[in-house]
Each structure stands twice: as C-alpha cells, then as structure tokens.
Scaffold this motif. Structure first.
Motif, PDB file in Angstrom:
ATOM      1  N   UNK A  63       3.673 -36.964  74.450  1.00 51.17           N
ATOM      2  CA  UNK A  63       2.295 -36.912  73.937  1.00 51.17           C
ATOM      3  C   UNK A  63       1.883 -35.445  73.900  1.00 51.17           C
ATOM      4  N   UNK A  64       1.501 -34.995  72.714  1.00 54.55           N
ATOM      5  CA  UNK A  64       1.227 -33.569  72.512  1.00 54.55           C
ATOM      6  C   UNK A  64      -0.277 -33.326  72.496  1.00 54.55           C
ATOM      7  N   UNK A  65      -0.685 -32.226  73.136  1.00 53.24           N
ATOM      8  CA  UNK A  65      -2.125 -31.949  73.189  1.00 53.24           C
ATOM      9  C   UNK A  65      -2.515 -30.717  72.376  1.00 53.24           C
ATOM     10  N   UNK A  66      -1.539 -29.896  71.968  1.00 57.39           N
ATOM     11  CA  UNK A  66      -1.876 -28.676  71.226  1.00 57.39           C
ATOM     12  C   UNK A  66      -0.641 -28.165  70.494  1.00 57.39           C
ATOM     13  N   UNK A  67      -0.881 -27.554  69.332  1.00 56.17           N
ATOM     14  CA  UNK A  67       0.238 -26.937  68.600  1.00 56.17           C
ATOM     15  C   UNK A  67      -0.264 -25.671  67.922  1.00 56.17           C
ATOM     16  N   UNK A  68       0.573 -24.669  67.899  1.00 59.44           N
ATOM     17  CA  UNK A  68       0.190 -23.383  67.318  1.00 59.44           C
ATOM     18  C   UNK A  68       1.442 -22.693  66.806  1.00 59.44           C
ATOM     19  N   UNK A  69       1.446 -22.342  65.541  1.00 57.63           N
ATOM     20  CA  UNK A  69       2.618 -21.666  64.983  1.00 57.63           C
ATOM     21  C   UNK A  69       3.824 -22.589  65.019  1.00 57.63           C
ATOM     22  N   UNK A  70       4.873 -22.156  65.752  1.00 56.13           N
ATOM     23  CA  UNK A  70       6.077 -22.995  65.857  1.00 56.13           C
ATOM     24  C   UNK A  70       6.123 -23.732  67.195  1.00 56.13           C
ATOM     25  N   UNK A  71       5.075 -23.542  68.009  1.00 59.47           N
ATOM     26  CA  UNK A  71       5.122 -24.108  69.369  1.00 59.47           C
ATOM     27  C   UNK A  71       4.158 -25.280  69.539  1.00 59.47           C
ATOM     28  N   UNK A  72       4.503 -26.175  70.458  1.00 57.27           N
ATOM     29  CA  UNK A  72       3.577 -27.234  70.823  1.00 57.27           C
ATOM     30  C   UNK A  72       3.692 -27.503  72.312  1.00 57.27           C
ATOM     31  N   UNK A  73       2.623 -28.074  72.873  1.00 57.18           N
ATOM     32  CA  UNK A  73       2.562 -28.303  74.312  1.00 57.18           C
ATOM     33  C   UNK A  73       2.240 -29.763  74.562  1.00 57.18           C
ATOM     34  N   UNK A  74       2.957 -30.368  75.514  1.00 57.02           N
ATOM     35  CA  UNK A  74       2.687 -31.778  75.777  1.00 57.02           C
ATOM     36  C   UNK A  74       1.764 -31.930  76.982  1.00 57.02           C
ATOM     37  N   UNK A  75       1.344 -33.170  77.226  1.00 58.55           N
ATOM     38  CA  UNK A  75       0.361 -33.434  78.288  1.00 58.55           C
ATOM     39  C   UNK A  75       0.942 -33.185  79.678  1.00 58.55           C
ATOM     40  N   UNK A  76       2.271 -33.060  79.776  1.00 55.10           N
ATOM     41  CA  UNK A  76       2.889 -32.757  81.071  1.00 55.10           C
ATOM     42  C   UNK A  76       3.083 -31.256  81.269  1.00 55.10           C
ATOM     43  N   UNK A  77       2.580 -30.464  80.327  1.00 53.52           N
ATOM     44  CA  UNK A  77       2.623 -29.008  80.484  1.00 53.52           C
ATOM     45  C   UNK A  77       3.873 -28.336  79.938  1.00 53.52           C
ATOM     46  N   UNK A  78       4.719 -29.050  79.205  1.00 50.03           N
ATOM     47  CA  UNK A  78       5.928 -28.428  78.639  1.00 50.03           C
ATOM     48  C   UNK A  78       5.613 -27.767  77.308  1.00 50.03           C
ATOM     49  N   UNK A  79       6.318 -26.655  77.070  1.00 46.48           N
ATOM     50  CA  UNK A  79       6.205 -26.002  75.754  1.00 46.48           C
ATOM     51  C   UNK A  79       7.484 -26.311  74.970  1.00 46.48           C
ATOM     52  N   UNK A  80       7.325 -26.609  73.699  1.00 44.02           N
ATOM     53  CA  UNK A  80       8.485 -26.873  72.829  1.00 44.02           C
ATOM     54  C   UNK A  80       8.440 -25.970  71.606  1.00 44.02           C
ATOM     55  N   UNK A  81       9.614 -25.619  71.097  1.00 44.74           N
ATOM     56  CA  UNK A  81       9.689 -25.049  69.762  1.00 44.74           C
ATOM     57  C   UNK A  81       9.877 -26.235  68.824  1.00 44.74           C
ATOM     58  N   UNK A  82       9.120 -26.254  67.750  1.00 44.47           N
ATOM     59  CA  UNK A  82       9.112 -27.424  66.872  1.00 44.47           C
ATOM     60  C   UNK A  82       9.868 -27.150  65.572  1.00 44.47           C
ATOM     61  N   UNK A  83      10.715 -28.137  65.194  1.00 42.82           N
ATOM     62  CA  UNK A  83      11.439 -28.049  63.917  1.00 42.82           C
ATOM     63  C   UNK A  83      11.232 -29.330  63.110  1.00 42.82           C
ATOM     64  N   UNK A  84      10.082 -29.982  63.351  1.00 41.91           N
ATOM     65  CA  UNK A  84       9.742 -31.180  62.582  1.00 41.91           C
ATOM     66  C   UNK A  84       8.639 -30.843  61.572  1.00 41.91           C
ATOM     67  N   UNK A  85       7.703 -30.009  62.019  1.00 40.37           N
ATOM     68  CA  UNK A  85       6.648 -29.500  61.133  1.00 40.37           C
ATOM     69  C   UNK A  85       5.968 -30.622  60.336  1.00 40.37           C
ATOM     70  N   UNK A  86       5.539 -31.658  61.105  1.00 38.41           N
ATOM     71  CA  UNK A  86       4.794 -32.768  60.488  1.00 38.41           C
ATOM     72  C   UNK A  86       5.568 -33.360  59.300  1.00 38.41           C
TER      73      UNK A  86
END
Ligand code: PMP
Length: 455
Positions: free
Chosen positions: A45-68
């Motif tokens: 479950x994601x709570x924020x996304x910015x640029x290529x990064x997103x953060x989930x509700x457990x505090x993890x940061x991910x690099x995203x390659x799905x781009x909606x």
C-alpha cells in the motif's frame, strides 16, 4: 530457499500493508481495484510517489518501473503537472461548459499526432476504443471488426476475444457470443489472409496495437503496418491504431510518426492525460463528419454518432495533459526515457547472460521486456530483439517467473513487473538500483529452480 526467505522477509517487513489488505478483502473482491495489483501474499500500500520513487505505508522506499501502466511519462508528481493541476483545482474541476483548456489540449494533440485532423475527448482508453469501432461501423455501414491475436484493446465486450490463448475463447465470463459474432481474430503477419478477409467487403475496421502485442512484447514489423495501410485502403476499411500506450511514447507523434504509417483513426490515452483520466479518438475529418450536428432532424436522430460522457475534456485532466504534452513536444522526454530504457535493457540482458540463464531482455522506446525461457537464436549479445520467435512463449511467461521477479524485486527496493516502463526522469542511479536488485532476484530464481540454465 532464497525465494522462500524473500517471501518471509516481505511478510515480516510489510505488516501495515498486510493489515490494510485484510480490511480490503471485506470491500473489494480479492482485495484489489485493478487486476494488475493482485499480488500474493498481499500487495504493498503506497502513500506517496515522487519522480521515480514511491513510499509504502511500512516506510519502504522503492524505485518504480511501472509508471501507472505507462500513463506517467514525466515521473510521479512532476512539478509542472502539480502546478497546473493545483491552479486548476481551485478554479473547479468541471464547468458544465466549454473552456479554453480543451482547445489547447486538442491543438497539442493535432500538432503531435499525424492522423489527428479531428479530436474527440473521452475519459478512458476503453471508451475511446468503443467510439473508434462505432465510428468505423458508422462510416462504412459494415459490421465486422478485425483484430489480431494477443492484442489487447481495453475491456469493451466486442474485443474480448483473441487476447490470451486459447484465442478462440473470450477473455472474460459474461461476454455474449452475440457480442463477439462480428469480431474476427487474425494472426499477425499473414497479409494474404488479411486480404482474403477484407475482400469479402463486410469489414468496417481493422484495429491493431501499432507496437505489436503488449507494447512490443511481440514486436510488429514496419512492413506489416504498411501492408495493413495498403490493404485496408484497397477495401475501404477503416484502419485503427491503438496507441493508448505508444502514443507520445514511441515518439512525440507515437508509432505512426516514427514508422511513417498514418491510420484513419487513432485511439490515445495514458500519457495524454498527464496522470489523470483522459483519452481521445482522433482521425480523418470525413470519419468525424458522423459526429457533427446538422440542420437536419433526420440526420441528428438517425445518422449521427452521439458523444456523451460527463468527464470528457474536464479542465483538470486538460491542465495535466497540457502540462505534459508541452514538454513532450520538445522531444526531450522521449530522448531521456529511451536512453534510460536502453541502458536498463542492456544491463538486464547482460546479467541474464553472465549467469548463464536461458533468456534475455528486449524492447523498444522506453519499455523493457524480460524473457526467461527457451530461446531459438543466439542471445549472447544484446540487440533489442526477443530471444524467441514463438509468440505464445513471449506472452505466456510462467507465473512462477513473473511472480518470482516481482516479489524478489520488491524486497530489494524496486517495484516492477517483468516488463515495464522508464520515464523521462529515470536516472543512472535508478537503473543501477534495478540492476542490483535484478542480480539478486535472478540468483533467487536460479536457486529455486524456477529458471533454467543454458546447456
Ligand atoms: N489499449 C491498450 C493497448 C492498453 O494497453 C489499454 C490499457 N492498458 C487500453 C487499450 C485500455 O485503456 P484504459 O485502461 O484507459 O481503459
């Protein structure tokens, strides 16, 4: 076992997501609101996304390659889009009236997409497909539509066949045989069969993912697009390019500008909405005549194709779309996204080869496709082409592999599927993070015996 420990690590470190998923199961069937988000044992479950990064509700940061699913070309929450949308939201998200932004949005599309002599806005790709088929039928007075094996055109009943094997079975329950009675699914590349089918004179339109199935998972040759143009013209059949994904991505003018093949109708969505819902049917002026009001009650009641839709060209989507397309028009986002994807594909391919695994990475423009399975050609060097010619294999990657990649990548800080997208803001550091995560993920799949090593 490595994958098992990835699963354990995932469960241990995503407790809040698990809790939310348990609630979701009481609201949504299987807990999700889009099939692609269904994920075992539970999704993030994601709570924020910015640029290529997103953060989930457990505090993890991910690099995203799905781009909606390819809808974001400038990364999440791009400053120009955020500014345009923020300004617009205060001025209302709907005027129940015409407005200047719809003109600017439409003009940008006309400027960029070669076939876009006329434009009609709708809210989603699927709606745009529905309208495209209706226009083709109205313009020709014919009923049948030709589509191609493996090509996906949204979830409109008439095209829910020939999407995944077996190609003669509907993609969904609840689709009536009558809905599919006028749909003909043909194999890609068989020009003679296409000509024979069109020569019967009852085909209104031919619709095609201009990239080939699933944004070039099974690439389409330029020569076949040219043949489609030639044969449809010969039999007065409407040629429809589905550029929902490729529009503005393959080039600022989509596949059609890049390959120099102009369809009669193009369906656009995703990038053109700048991250908000927004789609369009565009094409030749004569075809869109059908949508005009005339000073003739008979025409208006019996000959016209109506165009309703509460959120068509709403000012909020228009603001986001304009901010995005203005940048696309410079050509720079395409250059950057393509460059990032090329580095990514080369890097993934090398890791697969270095580990001696059967498979490779390929793709076009700002996309990548990972294929792990039997190859029918030399894959030692990256060349951007699929490692096998077998379309069933290319679209039918076993779920043990697709799930294994997604889970292992997640625990290594990357949110991706086995295929995906880069954006104009993916950096070398993002690519490096993907490659490091992929290296570890592939080790896990090898250890689990999910992928085979070359003999
Ligand atoms: N055509 C293609 C090629 C698509 O990829 C999609 C969606 N991924 C659609 C049509 C349907 O678009 P939407 O999801 O906006 O209805």
């Amino acid at each position: 076992m490595l994958t098992k420990s990835a699963l354990e690590r995932y469960v241990d470190t995503h407790r809040k997501s698990k809790e939310l998923y348990e609630q979701a199961l009481n609201i949504f069937p299987s807990g999700v609101t889009h099939d692609l988000r269904y994920f075992e044992p539970f999704p993030i479950y994601v709570s924020r996304a910015q640029g290529t990064r997103k953060w989930d509700v457990d505090g993890h940061e991910y690099v995203d390659f799905i781009m909606a699913s390819g809808a974001f070309f400038l990364g999440y929450a791009h400053p120009s889009v955020v500014e345009a949308v923020t300004t617009q939201v205060a001025n209302s998200t709907h005027y129940s009236a015409c407005h200047e932004l719809e003109l600017e949005w439409g003009q940008l599309i006309q400027q960029l997409i070669p076939s876009a002599k006329r434009v009609k806005f709708v809210a989603s790709g699927t709606e745009a497909i529905m309208m495209a088929l209706r226009l083709a039928r109205a313009a020709t007075g014919r009923q049948k539509i030709v589509k191609f094996e493996g090509h996906y055109h949204g979830w409109f009943d008439h095209l829910l066949i020939g999407v995944i094997p077996p190609y003669d079975k509907p993609y969904s329950q609840g689709v009536l045989p009558e809905d599919l009675a006028n749909t003909i699914t043909l194999p890609v590349g068989d020009e003679a069969l296409l000509e024979e089918t069109l020569s019967r004179g009852d085909v209104a339109g031919v619709i095609v993912e201009a990239t080939g199935a699933s944004y070039s998972a099974i690439p389409m040759k330029k020569s076949f697009l040219e043949a489609l143009r030639r044969i449809t013209t010969k039999y007065d059949t409407v040629l429809i390019f589905d550029e929902v994904i490729s529009g503005f991505r393959w080039s600022p003018g989509g596949v059609q500008a890049l390959r120099g093949v102009t369809p009669d109708i193009t369906v656009l969505a995703k990038i053109m909405g700048g991250g908000l819902p927004g789609a369009a049917v565009v094409g030749r002026e004569e075809i869109f005549e059908r949508m005009k009001f005339k000073d003739d009650p008979h025409w208006n009641r019996y000959e016209r194709v109506p165009h309703p839709g509460t959120f068509n060209a709403n000012p909020l989507s228009a603001a986001a779309g304009i901010a995005t397309l203005k940048l696309v028009a410079t050509g720079e986002p395409n250059r950057k996204a393509d460059e990032a994807a090329l580095k990514l594909r080369q890097g993934i391919h090398k890791i697969i080869q270095d580990k001696g695994v059967e498979g490779g990475c390929y793709g076009e423009a700002s996309t990548f496709h990972i294929y792990l399975g039997p190859c029918d050609r030399d894959t030692s060097q990256y060349d951007g082409l699929p490692p096998t010619q077998d379309p069933t294999r290319l679209k039918g990657i076993p779920s043990s592999i697709t799930k294994g990649i997604a889970l292992n990548m997640l625990v290594n800080g990357v949110h991706t599927m086995y295929r995906g997208f880069t954006s104009a803001v993916h950096t070398d550091e993002d690519i490096q993070k993907f490659l490091e995560a992929f290296d570890k993920s592939l080790d896990a799949l090898i250890a689990d015996g999910v992928v085979s090593l070359r003999k």
